[in-house]
Design an enzyme around this catalytic site. Structure first.
Site, PDB file in Angstrom:
ATOM      1  N   ARG A  41       9.986 -23.772  -8.032  1.00 32.32           N
ATOM      2  CA  ARG A  41       9.140 -22.754  -8.218  1.00 32.32           C
ATOM      3  C   ARG A  41       9.785 -21.627  -7.380  1.00 32.32           C
ATOM      4  NH1 ARG A  41       4.502 -26.141 -10.152  1.00 32.32           N
ATOM      5  NH2 ARG A  41       2.898 -24.533 -11.022  1.00 32.32           N
ATOM      6  N   ARG A  52      -9.644 -30.293 -13.285  1.00 34.00           N
ATOM      7  CA  ARG A  52      -8.922 -29.343 -12.130  1.00 34.00           C
ATOM      8  C   ARG A  52      -9.658 -27.949 -11.995  1.00 34.00           C
ATOM      9  NH1 ARG A  52      -2.649 -28.898 -13.630  1.00 34.00           N
ATOM     10  NH2 ARG A  52      -2.728 -27.178 -12.290  1.00 34.00           N
TER      11      ARG A  52
HETATM   12  P1  AMP Z   1       1.036 -27.688 -11.827  1.00 34.67           P
HETATM   13  O1  AMP Z   1       0.295 -29.069 -11.961  1.00 34.67           O
HETATM   14  O2  AMP Z   1       2.533 -27.549 -11.983  1.00 34.67           O
HETATM   15  O3  AMP Z   1       0.450 -26.478 -12.536  1.00 34.67           O
HETATM   16  O4  AMP Z   1       0.834 -27.267 -10.072  1.00 34.67           O
HETATM   17  C1  AMP Z   1      -0.518 -27.221  -9.779  1.00 34.67           C
HETATM   18  C2  AMP Z   1      -0.293 -26.360  -8.133  1.00 34.67           C
HETATM   19  O5  AMP Z   1       0.290 -27.419  -7.258  1.00 34.67           O
HETATM   20  C3  AMP Z   1       0.275 -25.072  -8.329  1.00 34.67           C
HETATM   21  O6  AMP Z   1      -0.561 -23.848  -8.590  1.00 34.67           O
HETATM   22  C4  AMP Z   1       0.752 -24.999  -6.764  1.00 34.67           C
HETATM   23  O7  AMP Z   1      -0.275 -24.833  -5.757  1.00 34.67           O
HETATM   24  C5  AMP Z   1       1.040 -26.442  -6.626  1.00 34.67           C
HETATM   25  N1  AMP Z   1       2.418 -26.709  -6.885  1.00 34.67           N
HETATM   26  C6  AMP Z   1       2.854 -27.527  -7.675  1.00 34.67           C
HETATM   27  N2  AMP Z   1       4.274 -27.598  -7.818  1.00 34.67           N
HETATM   28  C7  AMP Z   1       4.643 -26.765  -6.855  1.00 34.67           C
HETATM   29  C8  AMP Z   1       6.048 -26.268  -6.282  1.00 34.67           C
HETATM   30  N3  AMP Z   1       7.109 -26.735  -6.803  1.00 34.67           N
HETATM   31  N4  AMP Z   1       6.208 -25.413  -5.240  1.00 34.67           N
HETATM   32  C9  AMP Z   1       4.655 -25.005  -4.732  1.00 34.67           C
HETATM   33  N5  AMP Z   1       3.500 -25.231  -5.125  1.00 34.67           N
HETATM   34  C10 AMP Z   1       3.524 -26.077  -6.113  1.00 34.67           C
END
Ligand code: AMP
Length: 190
Positions: A89, A134
């Site tokens: 990311r 969530r």
């Molecule tokens: P997601 O399920 O991919 O939408 O991720 C949910 C949350 O987890 C994001 O909004 C970030 O706060 C954190 N997160 C997930 N993947 C990453 C990553 N690669 N780098 C930093 N934070 C992450």
């Protein structure tokens, strides 16, 4: 060994597609969001640290995320490849991933981006929030912040891989099955 990055904004359908793609191609699905939620549900120190960022729609710091991802890759030494969902990311995460793979004589085969516009994303995530449990899916301000963070910090990852000709774009609007077929067509052509 095929290592794929499934890329796109929050709510673009990465998680849904990554699960079926991992099954079809016999590779391991790694979602950093899922890993953080697992840690949070077990109240581990890592989970507690991640929670403070996730609740605001901010990114968890790179060193924490990269360490967790590296452990997960190392835990699967016999993998046929990986599909990374929600990682990298940031450009620093992308560079760390490239180093991790090159230490194993591997590389990223392709980054496939699912394209979905902002209004569709907000509608999809609010809808998902009715059942996902969530916090970050239920508040439009947090969702908009996640999109801003994506545009500011994550979109440059596309340009980073575009320099080496590894990027593909897919229209992320359509049925789950239509999008799956589009993704398979790109992967089969690699
Ligand atoms: P997601 O399920 O991919 O939408 O991720 C949910 C949350 O987890 C994001 O909004 C970030 O706060 C954190 N997160 C997930 N993947 C990453 C990553 N690669 N780098 C930093 N934070 C992450």
């Amino acid at each position: 060994m095929t290592n794929l990055i499934l890329f796109g904004p929050p709510g673009s359908g990465k998680g849904t597609q990554a699960v079926t793609l991992a099954e079809k191609y016999g590779i391991i699905h790694i979602s950093t969001g899922d890993l953080f939620r697992y840690e949070m549900s077990n109240n581990t120190p890592l989970g507690l640290e991640a929670k403070s960022y996730m609740q605001k729609g901010e990114l968890v710091p790179d060193e924490v995320t990269i360490g967790m991802l590296g452990n997960k890759v190392e835990a699967n030494p016999d993998a046929n490849g990986f599909i990374f969902d929600g990682f990298p990311r940031t450009v620093a995460q992308a560079q760390a991933l490239d180093r991790l793979l090159s230490d194993k004589g591997q590389e990223v085969a392709a980054l496939i981006a699912l394209e979905v516009d902002d209004d569709e994303i907000v509608a999809r995530i609010l809808n998902r929030g009715k059942t996902s449990g969530r916090n970050d899916d239920n508040d439009e301000l947090i969702i908009r912040n996640r999109i801003d963070v994506y545009n500011r910090e994550t979109a440059p990852v596309f340009d980073y891989y575009a320099q080496t000709g590894k990027t593909k774009r897919i229209d992320g609007i359509g049925s789950v099955d239509e999008i799956f077929q589009r993704l398979c067509a790109e992967i089969d052509a690699l």
